[in-house]
Design a protein around this motif. Structure first.
Motif, PDB file in Angstrom:
ATOM      1  N   TRP A 142       3.293   5.820   4.621  1.00  0.00           N
ATOM      2  CA  TRP A 142       3.016   5.798   3.182  1.00  0.00           C
ATOM      3  C   TRP A 142       2.087   4.634   2.827  1.00  0.00           C
ATOM      4  N   ILE A 143       2.361   3.438   3.352  1.00  0.00           N
ATOM      5  CA  ILE A 143       1.526   2.263   3.070  1.00  0.00           C
ATOM      6  C   ILE A 143       0.103   2.492   3.575  1.00  0.00           C
ATOM      7  N   GLN A 144      -0.033   3.015   4.769  1.00  0.00           N
ATOM      8  CA  GLN A 144      -1.370   3.257   5.318  1.00  0.00           C
ATOM      9  C   GLN A 144      -2.125   4.312   4.507  1.00  0.00           C
ATOM     10  N   GLN A 145      -1.420   5.290   3.950  1.00  0.00           N
ATOM     11  CA  GLN A 145      -2.064   6.309   3.119  1.00  0.00           C
ATOM     12  C   GLN A 145      -2.535   5.742   1.781  1.00  0.00           C
ATOM     13  N   GLN A 146      -1.878   4.679   1.307  1.00  0.00           N
ATOM     14  CA  GLN A 146      -2.234   4.073   0.025  1.00  0.00           C
ATOM     15  C   GLN A 146      -3.378   3.069   0.146  1.00  0.00           C
ATOM     16  N   PHE A 164      -6.551   1.080   0.137  1.00  0.00           N
ATOM     17  CA  PHE A 164      -7.862   1.232  -0.502  1.00  0.00           C
ATOM     18  C   PHE A 164      -8.951   0.839   0.495  1.00  0.00           C
ATOM     19  N   PRO A 165     -10.175   1.298   0.274  1.00  0.00           N
ATOM     20  CA  PRO A 165     -11.249   0.949   1.214  1.00  0.00           C
ATOM     21  C   PRO A 165     -11.378  -0.578   1.353  1.00  0.00           C
ATOM     22  N   GLY A 166     -11.454  -0.997   2.554  1.00  0.00           N
ATOM     23  CA  GLY A 166     -11.580  -2.429   2.824  1.00  0.00           C
ATOM     24  C   GLY A 166     -10.262  -3.117   3.114  1.00  0.00           C
ATOM     25  N   LEU A 167      -9.119  -2.483   2.804  1.00  0.00           N
ATOM     26  CA  LEU A 167      -7.825  -3.122   3.039  1.00  0.00           C
ATOM     27  C   LEU A 167      -7.563  -3.322   4.533  1.00  0.00           C
ATOM     28  N   ILE A 168      -7.851  -2.310   5.320  1.00  0.00           N
ATOM     29  CA  ILE A 168      -7.556  -2.406   6.754  1.00  0.00           C
ATOM     30  C   ILE A 168      -8.381  -3.512   7.408  1.00  0.00           C
ATOM     31  N   PRO A 169      -9.705  -3.584   7.179  1.00  0.00           N
ATOM     32  CA  PRO A 169     -10.451  -4.708   7.755  1.00  0.00           C
ATOM     33  C   PRO A 169      -9.947  -6.070   7.257  1.00  0.00           C
ATOM     34  N   LEU A 170      -9.551  -6.144   5.993  1.00  0.00           N
ATOM     35  CA  LEU A 170      -8.998  -7.385   5.449  1.00  0.00           C
ATOM     36  C   LEU A 170      -7.702  -7.751   6.175  1.00  0.00           C
ATOM     37  N   MET A 171      -6.826  -6.778   6.376  1.00  0.00           N
ATOM     38  CA  MET A 171      -5.552  -7.035   7.053  1.00  0.00           C
ATOM     39  C   MET A 171      -5.767  -7.409   8.521  1.00  0.00           C
ATOM     40  N   LYS A 172      -6.791  -6.830   9.146  1.00  0.00           N
ATOM     41  CA  LYS A 172      -7.111  -7.211  10.529  1.00  0.00           C
ATOM     42  C   LYS A 172      -7.566  -8.669  10.590  1.00  0.00           C
ATOM     43  N   GLY A 176       2.448 -11.606   7.213  1.00  0.00           N
ATOM     44  CA  GLY A 176       3.564 -10.681   7.422  1.00  0.00           C
ATOM     45  C   GLY A 176       3.237  -9.276   6.936  1.00  0.00           C
ATOM     46  N   LEU A 177       2.654  -9.168   5.750  1.00  0.00           N
ATOM     47  CA  LEU A 177       2.278  -7.866   5.200  1.00  0.00           C
ATOM     48  C   LEU A 177       1.278  -7.158   6.109  1.00  0.00           C
ATOM     49  N   SER A 178       0.359  -7.916   6.678  1.00  0.00           N
ATOM     50  CA  SER A 178      -0.657  -7.311   7.549  1.00  0.00           C
ATOM     51  C   SER A 178      -0.020  -6.604   8.743  1.00  0.00           C
ATOM     52  N   ARG A 179       1.064  -7.133   9.247  1.00  0.00           N
ATOM     53  CA  ARG A 179       1.720  -6.519  10.408  1.00  0.00           C
ATOM     54  C   ARG A 179       2.324  -5.166  10.060  1.00  0.00           C
ATOM     55  N   ILE A 180       2.783  -5.016   8.813  1.00  0.00           N
ATOM     56  CA  ILE A 180       3.324  -3.733   8.361  1.00  0.00           C
ATOM     57  C   ILE A 180       2.179  -2.758   8.099  1.00  0.00           C
ATOM     58  N   VAL A 181       1.165  -3.207   7.355  1.00  0.00           N
ATOM     59  CA  VAL A 181       0.020  -2.354   7.031  1.00  0.00           C
ATOM     60  C   VAL A 181      -0.668  -1.860   8.298  1.00  0.00           C
ATOM     61  N   LEU A 182      -0.776  -2.718   9.288  1.00  0.00           N
ATOM     62  CA  LEU A 182      -1.445  -2.347  10.539  1.00  0.00           C
ATOM     63  C   LEU A 182      -0.548  -1.538  11.476  1.00  0.00           C
ATOM     64  N   GLY A 183       0.684  -1.276  11.037  1.00  0.00           N
ATOM     65  CA  GLY A 183       1.562  -0.355  11.742  1.00  0.00           C
ATOM     66  C   GLY A 183       2.208  -0.873  13.005  1.00  0.00           C
ATOM     67  N   VAL A 184       2.269  -2.195  13.177  1.00  0.00           N
ATOM     68  CA  VAL A 184       2.845  -2.731  14.410  1.00  0.00           C
ATOM     69  C   VAL A 184       4.235  -3.343  14.218  1.00  0.00           C
ATOM     70  N   HIS A 185       4.694  -3.402  12.966  1.00  0.00           N
ATOM     71  CA  HIS A 185       6.048  -3.897  12.691  1.00  0.00           C
ATOM     72  C   HIS A 185       6.656  -3.141  11.521  1.00  0.00           C
ATOM     73  N   TYR A 186       7.956  -3.011  11.567  1.00  0.00           N
ATOM     74  CA  TYR A 186       8.715  -2.502  10.435  1.00  0.00           C
ATOM     75  C   TYR A 186       8.931  -3.652   9.446  1.00  0.00           C
ATOM     76  N   PRO A 187       9.181  -3.337   8.174  1.00  0.00           N
ATOM     77  CA  PRO A 187       9.462  -4.410   7.202  1.00  0.00           C
ATOM     78  C   PRO A 187      10.611  -5.325   7.649  1.00  0.00           C
ATOM     79  N   ALA A 188      11.643  -4.781   8.268  1.00  0.00           N
ATOM     80  CA  ALA A 188      12.778  -5.605   8.720  1.00  0.00           C
ATOM     81  C   ALA A 188      12.349  -6.602   9.787  1.00  0.00           C
ATOM     82  N   ASP A 189      11.391  -6.226  10.627  1.00  0.00           N
ATOM     83  CA  ASP A 189      10.879  -7.143  11.653  1.00  0.00           C
ATOM     84  C   ASP A 189      10.222  -8.350  10.999  1.00  0.00           C
TER      85      ASP A 189
END
Length: 174
Positions: free
Chosen positions: A8-12, A14-22, A122-135
């Motif tokens: 769900w987070i990855q679907q939301q 916006f353009p540029g979010l993924i490069p920013l989170m990386k 911390g948020l970047s790890r969730i957005v980038l799909g490598v951790h769950y929020p609990a992690d």
């Protein structure tokens, strides 16, 4: 664990979010620590940098032992937008960010900037799909406990008349 929240987070995004989170997540990568910490040590006050380096080392060891102990899986590899291996809980990026940026924020008074970086890493790890929020929440919590204990121990050692100020960081090594 369910990967639904990450999808769900990855679907939301916006353009540029993924490069920013990386870019943000790079502030917690091994390369950052290997290049940034020596610069910090040589450019900052040694009596402040050395305790931080020791605290970070102990934090890394704690994280490694906890990951091995919990052996918690990461989200599905298909969700990973950056390389990640090993176990998921607790997030090393979140834990180390809490200790590094929390310590620097405490020492410099840049608390809002430090909290922003801690949150974004911390948020970047969730957005980038490598951790769950609990992690990530677990990493922040463990990092906060270690940071608080490290600061308290540092203050106590500095105030002690039994330990000479220039020698007190070596106490951590024994």
């Amino acid at each position: 664990m369910s990967d639904t929240i990450i999808v769900w987070i990855q679907q939301q995004a916006f353009p540029g979010l993924i490069p920013l989170m990386k870019g943000v997540t790079a502030l917690g990568n091994e390369t950052f620590y290997l290049l940034g910490l020596p610069v910090l040590f040589w450019c900052w006050k040694k009596e402040l940098a050395l305790p931080l380096l020791i605290l970070l080392y102990l934090t890394f060891l704690t994280n490694t032992l906890l990951k091995l102990g919990f052996a918690s899986p990461r989200p599905a590899e298909a969700l990973h937008l950056v390389p990640a291996d090993g176990y998921g809980f607790p997030s090393g990026h979140a834990q180390m960010a809490m200790v590094l940026w929390g310590y620097l924020g405490w020492r410099t008074g840049w608390n809002k900037s430090a909290l922003t970086l801690i949150f974004l890493i911390g948020l970047s790890r969730i957005v980038l799909g490598v951790h769950y929020p609990a992690d990530v929440i677990g990493g922040w919590t463990i990092g906060l406990v270690l940071l608080t204990a490290g600061i308290a121990l540092e203050d106590r050692l500095k105030q002690s008349t039994r330990v000479h100020f220039s020698l007190w960081p070596t106490v951590f090594l024994f």
